[in-house]
Design a protein around this motif. Sequence first.
Motif, PDB file in Angstrom:
ATOM      1  N   LEU A 191       0.844  -1.197   0.000  1.00  0.00           N
ATOM      2  CA  LEU A 191       0.000   0.000   0.000  1.00  0.00           C
ATOM      3  C   LEU A 191       0.877   1.245   0.000  1.00  0.00           C
ATOM      4  CD1 LEU A 191      -2.682  -0.891   2.740  1.00  0.00           C
ATOM      5  CD2 LEU A 191      -2.919  -1.109   0.266  1.00  0.00           C
ATOM      6  N   ARG A 195      -2.720   5.571   0.408  1.00  0.00           N
ATOM      7  CA  ARG A 195      -3.730   4.531   0.567  1.00  0.00           C
ATOM      8  C   ARG A 195      -3.874   4.125   2.027  1.00  0.00           C
ATOM      9  NH1 ARG A 195      -7.820   3.529  -2.538  1.00  0.00           N
ATOM     10  NH2 ARG A 195      -6.669   3.016  -4.417  1.00  0.00           N
ATOM     11  N   CYS A 199      -7.351   4.348   4.124  1.00  0.00           N
ATOM     12  CA  CYS A 199      -7.925   3.213   4.863  1.00  0.00           C
ATOM     13  C   CYS A 199      -8.222   3.592   6.310  1.00  0.00           C
ATOM     14  CB  CYS A 199      -6.969   2.021   4.825  1.00  0.00           C
ATOM     15  SG  CYS A 199      -6.785   1.249   3.209  1.00  0.00           S
TER      16      CYS A 199
END
Length: 241
Positions: A191, A195, A199
């Motif tokens: 990731l 990102r 999240c």
Amino acid sequence: MGVRWVLCPPSQAIKLNAVFKYFYIIVALASGCVLGYALARCRAASFQNRGEALVRVAIQARFEAPDFHLLNHITLQLGDGTTQIDHILVSRYGVFVIETKDYSGWIFANAKDPTWTQTIYGSKFKFQNPIFQNARHLRAVQELLNFLSPTVIQSVVVFAGSAKFKTEVPTGTYSVAGLVQFLQKQKDPVLSLNRVQFCVGRLETARLNISGETDLEHLQNLERRHGQLKSSSSARPRFTK
């Protein structure tokens, strides 16, 4: 030499007042966000048991932002009920959904059995297979972070107490020290930092407020799923979350 006072035209004074007004609003909002985040962390810590606290401290001492973000005591909606997750570690190396057990005595386990057994002081207690238990947590996180590949989100079970396994330890099950070693072995980023932040934001937005009412609602959901409420005593294993 006397002091000279310079008066602003009325139009400029109004503009300055507006600037200061918006400045104070921005400062107040920023302070509120910081305070709210700090209070949320404090509330999460206050709801943790000993085992969860040990896992939290072990992770926070070794895995820091921006590559790692730890969320604790997260309650998420799942279907028509809720599910309560001990920890979610969001990192560049994956998302780890962690179920923590604080048991002593001996543990007899099989990854495929619906229940495991704790033996302590000559007595035996059955408790729900935590791998099965965490599968529900995993599903809730996968549904919420449905833009990630399912392989990025992993289930981890941690036994934080003094319990000893008298059978082969199932895959994905660790002691606190074993958890640290497992996380340290994750070397391949999956990731980006953006990102990771996205999240964390999605999880923080979706989580329910931490309160006694939230826990009571969750217990009522458990009652509907399992047929009866179990004691919250740590002396006896229970069907949970």
